[in-house]
Each structure stands twice: as C-alpha cells, then as structure tokens.
Design a protein around this motif. Structure first.
Motif, PDB file in Angstrom:
ATOM      1  N   UNK B 103     -41.249  73.059 149.658  1.00  0.00           N
ATOM      2  CA  UNK B 103     -41.713  73.770 148.407  1.00  0.00           C
ATOM      3  C   UNK B 103     -42.897  74.058 148.474  1.00  0.00           C
ATOM      4  N   UNK B 107     -43.471  77.787 149.435  1.00  0.00           N
ATOM      5  CA  UNK B 107     -42.784  78.534 148.006  1.00  0.00           C
ATOM      6  C   UNK B 107     -41.664  78.970 147.742  1.00  0.00           C
ATOM      7  N   UNK B 108     -41.811  80.327 147.585  1.00  0.00           N
ATOM      8  CA  UNK B 108     -40.197  80.521 147.627  1.00  0.00           C
ATOM      9  C   UNK B 108     -39.638  81.383 148.562  1.00  0.00           C
ATOM     10  N   UNK B 111     -35.732  80.523 153.181  1.00  0.00           N
ATOM     11  CA  UNK B 111     -35.158  79.722 153.956  1.00  0.00           C
ATOM     12  C   UNK B 111     -34.359  80.395 155.440  1.00  0.00           C
ATOM     13  N   UNK B 114     -38.357  80.892 157.403  1.00  0.00           N
ATOM     14  CA  UNK B 114     -39.284  80.071 157.485  1.00  0.00           C
ATOM     15  C   UNK B 114     -40.014  79.963 158.600  1.00  0.00           C
ATOM     16  N   UNK B 243     -40.751  89.972 150.185  1.00  0.00           N
ATOM     17  CA  UNK B 243     -41.523  90.266 149.201  1.00  0.00           C
ATOM     18  C   UNK B 243     -42.609  89.764 149.053  1.00  0.00           C
TER      19      UNK B 243
END
Lengths: 340, 459
Positions: B103, B107-108, B111, B114, B243
């Motif tokens: 994280x 961050x968000x 997954x 990534x 986003x």
C-alpha cells in the motif's frame, strides 16, 4: 480593507456556486452520463472511511456511496472517492466536484441552511463519550465528580464537557492538549482519570492503548453529533435518491432482508418486502432509477445493520454497540419512512 | 675539506650507527592524540563533547532497543505487536510496515494492474542509472530515454484507457513514418539539405548508407521498440484506465518529485535568462512570474488549484485532480530555480560574455556553450537544495486529498487492524528513513558531480 476583500471573494464564490447548483439541477443525469459517482470521502477514519491493505476504501460512510452507486449502476465499484479534508469538503460539494459528501459530517442548522446544503438522513448517531479505566470502578459520567479529564484543545468537545458538568453541578479538572495523540498518551500515562471525544473515536483510540481491555467506554453520550450524507441544495430528485438509498437499507434491516437472503426474499408474499424489492409498484422509477434499485443496494452492499456490524460493529475491531443506531423497533433512533 | 661522515669520524663519542626511528609521541599521534585534538582541544570543545556523549549514551541504547532488539518483525495483525499478547515488551512494530508495504508503494492502484507501475519503476531506475552513472555509454540516447520516452511511457502505462490507446497508436505511426523517412534519407541524403547544415550533410554523405544519420536512427529505433512493447502489453494483458484518484504512495511521491525536478530546471533556466534579458516585455513577464510565485506559499497554490479552481471552471473542463498539483509544484519550483540560476549567471565575469561574442557566437550559442555550463556548475549546491526542498514539499499535496507516501502511512495509522501503542512511532520512523535516504542520495550525488566538474579548477 482585507475584510472587505475577503467578503467580496466569499460573495463571488457563493453567487457562482448558487448559479452552478441551478445549472446542475439534474445531478442524477450527470452521474449517469459520466458513468461513475463522485463521492467526497474522509481522509481516513477507522470504521467510517479508510483504505485497506489493498487500497480499497471501506467503512460505513464508504458503504453509503457504494449503495448509491449500486442503486444507479448496479455496480458498487462505480464510485470515485475524492478524499476531502474538513476544510474543503463543503467547497468541493458546492463546486460540483463531488456529487455526494459522505464523510462524518455533523448535521447542524447553519450547514443545512446558510451553506446551501441538504442533509439526506443520518447514517450514524454519534455523540461525545467518555473512556475510563476499569479499575476506577466508575459506571456513569455522573460519578466522575472531581475527576481530571483529558481532552483536545479548542474543540466543541471541550465546550460540551464544560456545559455538561456545569449543568449537573459536578466539579472537574480539564487537562487539554493540542493534538489527539498527545491527549491519548496523557490519558494512558495516568495524567487524568478520563478521556473524552466523539464516541466512535473513543473505540478506535482504545485500540491504540497497550491494554485496551482495561478501559471501558461509559454509556452516557453528552452531545448530539448526527452524521449523514450531504448533497447540494436545489436538486430535490438527487436528494431523494440519496435519502431513499439510506431508507432502503434501514427498511431492509427492519424487514429482515439481508445480502444473503435477498434473492429468496424476491419471492416473499409480504407486500412490504415486495414494494421494497420492486416486485410490486413502480417506486424506483419515481426517483429516476429502476424498480429493482433497492434489490441492487441490498445485493451489493447489504442492509444497514450488515453495513454497521461489518464496519464499526461486532464484525470489526472497533466493536461499537448499536446503541442509538439500533432500529426504532429495538430501542434505537434509526427509523425509515415506509415505501408505499 | 672532508665531509663528516660515519666512516671518517675522528672521535669515539660520535655515534657510528643511525638511531632506530621511534614512534611519534602519544601527544602527537595515535588514538589519545586524536581524541585530544578532535574532541578535547579546548574547554568549549570538551564541554560540547561531553554533552554530545551524554545525549548519545542516553538515547542510542533506548533507540536500538526499541527499533531493533524489542522490535516485532513478522505478524498478520495487531496481536503480534501487543505486549500482553506476545508476553514481552514490544518495540517497533515492523510487521505492520511489512503488511502494508504494498500500500505504501502503490496506494489504491488496483492490485491486478500493479505490474504496470513496476515496469515504470524499472524504466525510471534504468533512466536514473543511465543519466547519473558517469561512464555509462550512449549518454545522448539515455537523455532521450529519460526525458522523452520515460514520461510518455509512464503516461501510457500508468493511466491507460482509450485516450492512451489512441495516443499510442499515433506515436507508433509517427515513429514508423520517421523510420521510413530516415531509411529513404540513408540512400538519398541530399533530401536533408533543408534542415541539416551543409558541413554536416557532407559528413553524412561521405559515410556508407547504413551508417548515415546514425544519431536520429538510434532514437527512432528505441522509440519503435518501446512503443511496440507497450502495444504488445496492451494487446495481451490490456491497459484499462486507472483513474488518478487511485494513485498513491511512493509512486505519487516520485511522480510529483520527478515532474517537478525535470520541468523546473529548464523552466528555471529560461526564466533566469528572461529576467536578465534586455527585451523589456520578456524581462517584465519573467519578473512578474518569479515574484508572484515566490510571494505566495505553495499551500495556497495547491489549495487554489484543488478547491477554488472547480468553482470557476466548469466540471467538464477542469483538469485532473492530480495534474493540478503537478503543474503547481513544477511552476513553483521553477520560480525558485530561476533565482538560483540567476545567481550563477551573475557570478560569470563580463569577460566571458565578451570573449564569447568576440568569437562570433550568437546569444543562444554563447549561453549554451560558454555561460550556462559555468553558471550551472557554480550553483549546483543551490540547485540540489531546491530539488531536496521540492522533494520534501511533495508531502504538502496531502492537504488537497492526494495520497502521497506520507499520507498513506498516516491513513494506515488509524486503521484498527494495526492499532497498537507502537504503530505510530514505527510508521513515522519508516517515513523518516525513506525521506532521508532519498534526500541524502541526492546530496551525495551532487557532491560527486561538483567534485568531477571542479577537477579543472584544481591547482
């Protein structure tokens, strides 16, 4: 001079936001055409809105946004969370950057009226509470006469505390600190007998103590902090959508409709459940949604009780009791008008 | 006259053999002397030494005990770091850092997507090594990679979606067209006479066809390869839009710092030259920009960009919430950079300008070849100072709701999953290490560059 300039700026900003609100009288249409709901969320508060290890937002306020997205799009993931600080939350809502503000915002008269906002219900009844050590043997705030109480400086908490103790004619000593962390540290080190802040925060702070089980939260709540989702003034249909999303979750809990049994409940002969799930009547269309809007909410997010227990209640680490947030049938304050 | 040597010494009392060399006395060399010279050379220094020693003795053992000896290194939730659950005093809760490490980096960011961030990180590392490593080959290709390919690839990979896809298609077509153009030019070099100076053209013409226009061809080949690989990735794995609201952690911190650093230096040079220009409009504009930006705090700029801007600009036209602070930070750093560089320009003696002009160099040639290389070398400490300040200022974006590295740590601190008495100390210690390593690395590198560039100044 400075003040005049500031006043002019505020006036300009307000007039622009008002004209903006009039132009966007169809927030729902805008959300639909955009394909995603913009939701103003907090910057991190346990149980209410917090990213988990994978970075997904969770919490009771987050579930409010997900429920609205589920009702509109049948997909709770179609939400963009825009973290807003306490300062800029209302500006962002007024400017149209967020469609809905769901961020532990206390419903007060000035916010509801002069800020040009509308509160779409209360999804959490909060209030100021007290935490004490178990071994003190105190089970009520009224027994805290002569106690020293740790609190944060310059907050309404401090004022509420003064009001309550004066009203009950109790002596007390305030030990105030600049930050919340300092306050908790001072309480833990024995600098004071009790620690006070919003009840929902007390449970989260208790977990940071080295021995949480040695501390209890007293039952009294000495102030009113009704928290709820907020929308702009002037778009009544959108207000209805958010308001009835919350009511649908409450009604579902009252009728025993859960995330797990909602498909079975579709066949229920109970007319109230039929109207809720859209197998009878055209209640969804009246707020610009499909008739199975409530089914979608319950299917994806669950009823109010489920959302509560999952995020702040027994299913979470906070273990907050339902208390005032129980349904009206169970002695709480959560009450939804019927769907008919 | 004979020399008095051992052999011809006439007297018995003259020593015949050389004395063994003795060790230097303890008061001049050795540890005791070092301690005396460096730690206790006078009453003030002795006192300072004792005070420092006291601070070290009182703090270091506790810190070591807290952060290492008593620390918890593994676990899945707060129980691992609670003293009464573990049955011993608990120090730093490193298990929490390990659990939330992903994280802190992404961050968000979703997954399953990534890997895209990892590719950009790898490209960034490659670019940094290529640019910073002094004896790396093909420096110019490296610069092209770092300043052109990397930002474009980062945009395509990190953001993705339809816009990025059509942009990628355009880029591939463009580089393909350029490749065809240079293929033709290799055989008909005369076509390039419109933009290549005749002398250089003659050099190209003298070479065999496959060696002509070597420089541009290498860059085009690299662009084709990289864009092609991204296109393959898009076809196989897909690059759905992520986003910017989901971006966070170290990724965002590096992004803001990199954009700020990369844009502020050239912008700063232009602004500094503009401020010293004799053309009144250019000078006035530069002065207004620099003084205006230096006159307002960065927080104000960020706050205006993210809270006030949407009030004035319709929703459809207001730029992305992450882009706004990116632009704000870059412009802000540029103004400070301009003043640092202007300091360097003022330090160059007038003779250098006159010398350059007497060689017949134009304004830009003079600046590029004579003035700026000297001016920039002088102000390296100031430039790096600005970079380090910029890197630390990236944390300010948290106030406009962007989850940079520090904010991700703060967000996890309130998470009940890891709520323990020591979580806070651990989280901030980790943040401190991260920022220290980055800033310290920058400052060490700048010292090395200074030494290398100052080699010609040493006597």
């Amino acid at each position: 001079m400075k003040k005049i300039f500031a006043a002019a700026l505020v006036a300009a900003a307000t007039s622009m936001s008002v004209s903006g609100a009039l132009a966007q009288s169809a927030t729902l249409a805008q959300v639909k055409s955009r394909g995603i709901l913009h939701c103003g969320s907090g910057t991190g508060l346990a149980g209410f809105g917090l990213p988990d290890a994978q970075g997904n937002w969770t919490g009771i306020d987050v579930d409010m946004c997900r429920a609205v997205a589920a009702a509109i799009f049948n997909d709770p993931a179609k939400v963009k969370f825009i973290p807003l600080s306490a300062k800029d939350r209302f500006t962002s809502l007024q400017s149209g950057e967020v469609d809905l503000l769901s961020r532990t915002t206390t419903w007060t008269m000035s916010r509801d009226t002069s800020l040009g906002l509308n509160f779409a219900g209360i999804n959490y009844y909060d209030g100021q509470g007290f935490m004490v050590r178990k071994k003190l043997g105190v089970d009520s705030v009224l027994k805290l006469a002569g106690a020293s109480i740790c609190t944060q400086q310059g907050t309404t908490t401090e004022l509420n505390l003064a009001d309550y103790f004066r009203a009950n004619n109790l002596k007390y000593e305030v030990v105030a600190f600049a930050s919340n962390t300092e306050t908790v540290k001072a309480y833990e080190s024995g600098r004071c007998d009790a620690f006070t802040t919003d009840a929902s925060g007390l449970y989260a702070e208790r977990l940071t103590l080295s021995a949480p089980a040695d501390h209890i939260v007293l039952p009294e709540i000495i102030s009113k902090e009704p928290l709820g989702p907020v929308v702009r003034h002037g778009d009544d249909v959108w207000l209805d959508v958010v308001k009835w999303t919350h009511f649908a979750m409450l009604n579902a809990e009252e009728l025993g409709v859960t995330k797990a049994n909602v498909d079975e409940m579709m066949k229920s002969p109970n007319p109230e459940i039929k109207r809720l799930l859209g197998t009878e009547g055209k209640y969804g269309e009246a707020i610009g949604l499909t008739n199975d809007w409530a089914y979608r909410i319950i299917k994806h997010v669950g009823n109010y009780g489920e959302a509560f227990e999952r995020n702040v209640g027994q299913g979470s680490l906070l273990k907050i009791a339902r208390g005032q947030n129980a349904l009206w049938t169970k002695g709480g304050l959560q009450y939804a008008p019927p769907i008919r | 006259m004979t020399d008095a040597t051992l052999e011809n010494a006439p007297y018995a009392f003259v020593r015949k053999e050389t004395l063994e060399q003795e060790a230097a006395p303890l008061s001049v060399a050795g540890p005791v002397a070092w301690v005396r010279n460096n730690l206790f050379s006078g009453p003030v220094n002795s006192l300072m030494t004792l005070v420092c020693l006291y601070i070290v003795v009182t703090s270091v053992p506790d810190l070591v005990r807290f952060y290492f000896i008593d620390a918890v290194w593994s676990g899945t939730n707060r129980d691992a770091c609670l003293a009464d659950k573990v049955g011993r005093p608990v120090g730093a809760c490193w298990a929490y850092i390990a659990d939330r490490f992903q994280y802190f980096i992404y961050g968000s960011y979703p997954v399953p997507q990534r890997w895209r961030v990892n590719i950009v990180f790898a490209m960034f590392a490659l670019g940094v090594v290529w640019m910073l490593w002094d004896s790396a080959p093909w420096k110019k290709v490296g610069a092209f990679f770092f300043f052109v390919m990397l930002p474009i690839s980062a945009y395509l990979l990190l953001l993705g979606g339809n816009g990025a896809e059509s942009f990628l298609r355009f880029l591939i077509l463009l580089s393909f067209a350029l490749a065809v153009l240079y293929l033709v030019l290799s055989f008909v070099p005369n076509l390039a006479r419109f933009w290549v100076p005749p002398a250089l053209l003659a050099v190209e013409q003298a070479a065999p066809p496959w060696q002509r226009f070597h420089g541009p061809k290498r860059l085009i080949l690299m662009a084709l390869v990289i864009f092609g690989l991204i296109a393959v990735l898009e076809d196989t794995a897909g690059l759905p839009r992520v986003d910017t609201g989901l971006w966070g952690g170290m990724m965002v911190t590096f992004l803001i710092a990199a954009v700020g650093i990369v844009f502020s230096l050239p912008l700063g040079v232009i602004l500094a030259l503009g401020r010293r220009s004799r053309l009144p409009i250019i000078q006035l504009l530069s002065v207004i920009f620099i003084e205006f930006v230096r006159g307002v705090p960065l927080i104000t700029v960020l706050f205006m960009a993210n809270t006030m801007l949407p009030l004035f600009v319709p929703q459809e036209y207001s730029p992305d919430r992450l882009l706004r602070p990116l632009i704000g930070v870059a412009l802000f750093a540029a103004a400070y950079m301009a003043e640092v560089i202007r300091g360097g320009l003022q330090a160059i003696p007038k003779g250098q300008y006159e010398g350059a002009m007497s060689l017949g160099l134009g304004y830009w040639q003079m600046m590029r070849l004579i003035i700026l290389p000297q001016a920039l070398r002088i102000v390296i400490p100031g430039i790096v100072n600005t970079f380090i300040g910029l890197f630390k200022d990236t944390t300010l974006v948290t106030i406009v709701g962007i989850f940079d590295f520090l904010r991700t740590i703060e967000a996890t601190l309130v998470d009940p999953t890891w709520a323990t008495p020591t979580t806070r100390a651990t989280g901030y210690a980790f943040a401190a290490m991260f920022y220290f390593l980055c800033c310290w690395g920058m400052s060490r590198y700048s010292i090395a560059v200074e030494k290398r560039l100052a080699a010609g100044q040493k006597r």
